[in-house]
Design a protein around this motif. Structure first.
Motif, short mmCIF file in Angstrom:
data_model
loop_
_atom_site.label_atom_id
_atom_site.label_comp_id
_atom_site.label_asym_id
_atom_site.label_seq_id
_atom_site.Cartn_x
_atom_site.Cartn_y
_atom_site.Cartn_z
N ASN A 20 -17.17 -30.47 -6.85
CA ASN A 20 -17.99 -31.31 -6.00
C ASN A 20 -19.34 -31.58 -6.64
O ASN A 20 -19.91 -30.72 -7.32
CB ASN A 20 -18.21 -30.64 -4.63
N PRO A 21 -19.91 -32.77 -6.42
CA PRO A 21 -21.15 -33.13 -7.10
C PRO A 21 -22.35 -32.32 -6.67
O PRO A 21 -23.34 -32.27 -7.39
CB PRO A 21 -21.32 -34.62 -6.75
N VAL A 22 -22.31 -31.68 -5.51
CA VAL A 22 -23.45 -30.90 -5.06
C VAL A 22 -23.32 -29.43 -5.45
O VAL A 22 -24.19 -28.63 -5.15
CB VAL A 22 -23.63 -31.03 -3.53
N GLY A 23 -22.22 -29.04 -6.09
CA GLY A 23 -22.07 -27.70 -6.60
C GLY A 23 -21.61 -26.68 -5.60
O GLY A 23 -21.54 -25.49 -5.90
N THR A 24 -21.28 -27.08 -4.38
CA THR A 24 -20.80 -26.15 -3.36
C THR A 24 -19.51 -26.68 -2.78
O THR A 24 -19.01 -27.74 -3.17
CB THR A 24 -21.84 -25.98 -2.23
N ASN A 25 -18.96 -25.94 -1.81
CA ASN A 25 -17.72 -26.38 -1.19
C ASN A 25 -17.92 -27.58 -0.28
O ASN A 25 -16.98 -28.33 -0.04
CB ASN A 25 -17.11 -25.23 -0.38
N GLY A 26 -19.12 -27.77 0.26
CA GLY A 26 -19.40 -28.90 1.14
C GLY A 26 -20.04 -30.04 0.38
O GLY A 26 -20.63 -29.86 -0.68
N VAL A 27 -19.91 -31.26 0.94
CA VAL A 27 -20.51 -32.44 0.34
C VAL A 27 -21.48 -33.05 1.34
O VAL A 27 -21.25 -33.00 2.55
CB VAL A 27 -19.44 -33.46 -0.08
N PHE A 28 -22.55 -33.62 0.83
CA PHE A 28 -23.56 -34.30 1.65
C PHE A 28 -23.25 -35.79 1.58
O PHE A 28 -23.72 -36.51 0.71
CB PHE A 28 -24.95 -33.99 1.09
N SER A 77 -24.33 -42.12 11.28
CA SER A 77 -24.16 -40.75 11.77
C SER A 77 -23.33 -39.97 10.77
O SER A 77 -22.27 -40.42 10.33
CB SER A 77 -23.47 -40.76 13.15
N MET A 78 -23.80 -38.80 10.41
CA MET A 78 -23.22 -38.07 9.30
C MET A 78 -22.03 -37.21 9.72
O MET A 78 -21.83 -36.93 10.90
CB MET A 78 -24.28 -37.17 8.65
N ILE A 79 -21.26 -36.82 8.72
CA ILE A 79 -20.19 -35.84 8.87
C ILE A 79 -20.75 -34.50 8.41
O ILE A 79 -21.10 -34.33 7.24
CB ILE A 79 -18.95 -36.22 8.06
N ILE A 80 -20.86 -33.56 9.35
CA ILE A 80 -21.46 -32.26 9.05
C ILE A 80 -20.41 -31.35 8.41
O ILE A 80 -19.23 -31.36 8.80
CB ILE A 80 -22.02 -31.63 10.34
N GLU A 89 -12.44 -33.44 5.40
CA GLU A 89 -12.62 -32.85 6.72
C GLU A 89 -14.10 -32.63 6.99
O GLU A 89 -14.89 -32.41 6.06
CB GLU A 89 -11.88 -31.51 6.83
N GLY A 90 -14.45 -32.68 8.27
CA GLY A 90 -15.83 -32.44 8.66
C GLY A 90 -15.99 -32.54 10.16
O GLY A 90 -15.04 -32.87 10.89
N VAL A 91 -17.19 -32.26 10.63
CA VAL A 91 -17.52 -32.29 12.05
C VAL A 91 -18.35 -33.54 12.33
O VAL A 91 -19.34 -33.80 11.63
CB VAL A 91 -18.28 -31.03 12.47
N VAL A 92 -17.95 -34.30 13.34
CA VAL A 92 -18.68 -35.51 13.70
C VAL A 92 -20.02 -35.10 14.32
O VAL A 92 -20.08 -34.28 15.24
CB VAL A 92 -17.87 -36.37 14.68
N GLU A 93 -21.08 -35.67 13.82
CA GLU A 93 -22.42 -35.27 14.25
C GLU A 93 -22.67 -35.60 15.71
O GLU A 93 -23.31 -34.83 16.43
CB GLU A 93 -23.46 -35.98 13.38
N THR A 94 -22.17 -36.73 16.21
CA THR A 94 -22.48 -37.18 17.56
C THR A 94 -21.65 -36.48 18.64
O THR A 94 -22.13 -36.26 19.75
CB THR A 94 -22.27 -38.69 17.67
N THR A 95 -20.39 -36.14 18.31
CA THR A 95 -19.50 -35.55 19.31
C THR A 95 -19.18 -34.09 19.07
O THR A 95 -18.72 -33.40 19.99
CB THR A 95 -18.18 -36.34 19.38
N GLY A 96 -19.38 -33.59 17.85
CA GLY A 96 -19.03 -32.22 17.54
C GLY A 96 -17.55 -31.98 17.37
O GLY A 96 -17.11 -30.82 17.33
N ILE A 97 -16.75 -33.03 17.27
CA ILE A 97 -15.30 -32.92 17.10
C ILE A 97 -14.97 -32.93 15.62
O ILE A 97 -15.54 -33.70 14.84
CB ILE A 97 -14.58 -34.07 17.83
N THR A 98 -14.06 -32.07 15.23
CA THR A 98 -13.63 -32.03 13.83
C THR A 98 -12.72 -33.21 13.54
O THR A 98 -11.78 -33.49 14.29
CB THR A 98 -12.88 -30.72 13.53
N THR A 99 -13.01 -33.91 12.46
CA THR A 99 -12.21 -35.08 12.07
C THR A 99 -11.64 -34.86 10.68
O THR A 99 -12.15 -34.04 9.91
CB THR A 99 -13.06 -36.36 12.10
#
Length: 386
Positions: free
Chosen positions: A242-250, A208-211, A287-297
């Motif tokens: 970041n390796p993806v060139g944006t503020n977020g990482v996949f 489960s990913m970190i959004i 930091e990110g949002v848990v995909e299954t619960t929607g809670i920020t971790t």
């Protein structure tokens, strides 16, 4: 060249898989305290807090922050105290109405079958937890008893909502998800794309990913302002590449997060010898949002100067097997040595960059080789003449 079935160069396959075997053993400097521990816990003690009442103004957060043992004790005592309180009230109602005395069959009590405090306490439990055994019940004789019944039901619902919500929040805390977000044990500094870079590796063990995952870095060091003020914990943000060139990482596979050490970097004047004596700490926050619960971790770690390896880079962990990509986490923290100048990024810029540095190093190396060859030729001629 990369093979069709593997994305890992062959010279990397000779490295061992155990991270602790590859890395040198360092001992932490005595007297140097970490601002953030390796597991993400902040090493800060709050003392001399005079306004303790502020914690009671946010009771729910205070209950969530408590330890499990304290939460269970408060959970149990809240119900016991409410049962005892309303049990006493029911006993007083029965005593005031005369229900405890023996009366005839035509007497209508406020609550049936209450003869002592024990029976009043049992009736209080039955009312609050909505359990009816059929022996004790309220009648229409006393309006006060009806009002107390309504109040006790409301109080019981409030206690249930607070305590169950507190237990749910403790079991679904975001730091539980952060246990499967991992960081490399060491950070490295080496040349990447002809630039001196500070690099770490991050990964996620769950499918489960970190959004909207983001990574931030800060350098914590002791600094002195121009006016002479000493800042013991000066937190300086550093720019991330970041390796993806944006503020977020996949974060679907382990990623190497790099920071280019340029003139705006707090590591700009840091060289390999300085790293052995400099007391710096690099804090990494994921930091990110848990995909299954929607809670920020949030997951945190830090690297002190002893945990930063100069002149090394990470071994690739991803390979292609049977039409899919496989991640070998046994190589997650493994590094190998690579040619890296020991001078600081500032000194590299002064000589014209890494390209000019390599050129000068190559000229020096060729000149030394020629001198050695000339010396050997002279020696051979002397031997032949003798």
């Amino acid at each position: 060249m990369l093979s069709r079935k593997g994305l890992i160069p062959e010279d990397y396959l000779l490295t061992r898989l155990a991270e602790d075997v590859l890395q040198p053993k360092f001992k932490a400097k005595q007297g140097k305290a970490r601002f953030v521990a390796k597991n993400g816990a902040c090493n800060v003690a709050h003392t001399n807090i005079r306004e303790q009442g502020r914690f009671l103004q946010d009771v729910f957060t205070t209950l969530v922050d408590l330890k499990w043992l304290h939460t269970i004790i408060i959970f149990t005592m809240s119900f016991l105290c409410s049962w005892l309180l309303f049990g006493m009230i029911w006993w007083l109602v029965a005593f005031a109405h005369g229900d405890l005395d023996q009366r005839g069959d035509d007497f209508v009590p406020c609550v049936t079958d209450i003869h002592s405090f024990s029976s009043a306490f049992l009736f209080s439990i039955e009312v609050q937890v909505t359990i009816g055994f059929g022996g004790r019940m309220i009648t229409e004789e006393c309006v006060s008893a009806i009002i107390i019944l309504i109040v006790q039901n409301i109080v019981g619902l409030v206690i249930n909502a607070i305590m169950l919500g507190c237990i749910f929040m403790k079991t679904a805390q975001a730091n539980r998800r952060a246990e499967t977000l991992i960081f490399s044990k060491h950070a490295v500094i080496s040349v990447r794309n002809n630039k001196l870079c500070f690099m770490i590796r991050i990964g996620d063990l769950r499918k489960s990913m970190i959004i909207s995952a983001t990574v931030r870095m800060q350098v914590v060091r002791r600094t002195t302002t121009e006016e002479g003020e000493v800042v013991p914990l000066d937190q300086i943000d550093i720019h991330m590449d970041n390796p993806v060139g944006t503020n977020g990482v996949f974060l679907v596979s382990p990623l190497i997060i790099s920071h280019v050490i340029d003139k705006d970097s707090p590591l700009y004047e840091l060289s390999a010898p300085d790293l052995l004596h400099e007391d710096i700490e690099v804090i990494v926050v994921l930091e990110g949002v848990v995909e299954t619960t929607g809670i920020t971790t949030q997951a945190r770690t830090s690297y002190v100067s002893e945990e930063i390896l100069w002149g090394q880079r990470f071994v690739p962990t991803v390979s292609e097997e049977d039409g899919m990509y496989a991640v070998d986490y046994s190589k997650f923290g493994n590094t190998i040595k690579v040619p890296t100048p020991c001078c600081s990024a500032k000194q590299l810029d002064e000589v014209g960059g890494i390209a000019q540095f390599k050129l000068k190093e190559g000229v020096t190396l060729r000149a030394s080789v020629r001198r050695r060859r000339g010396t050997m030729a002279v020696r051979r001629s002397r031997i032949e003449s003798q």
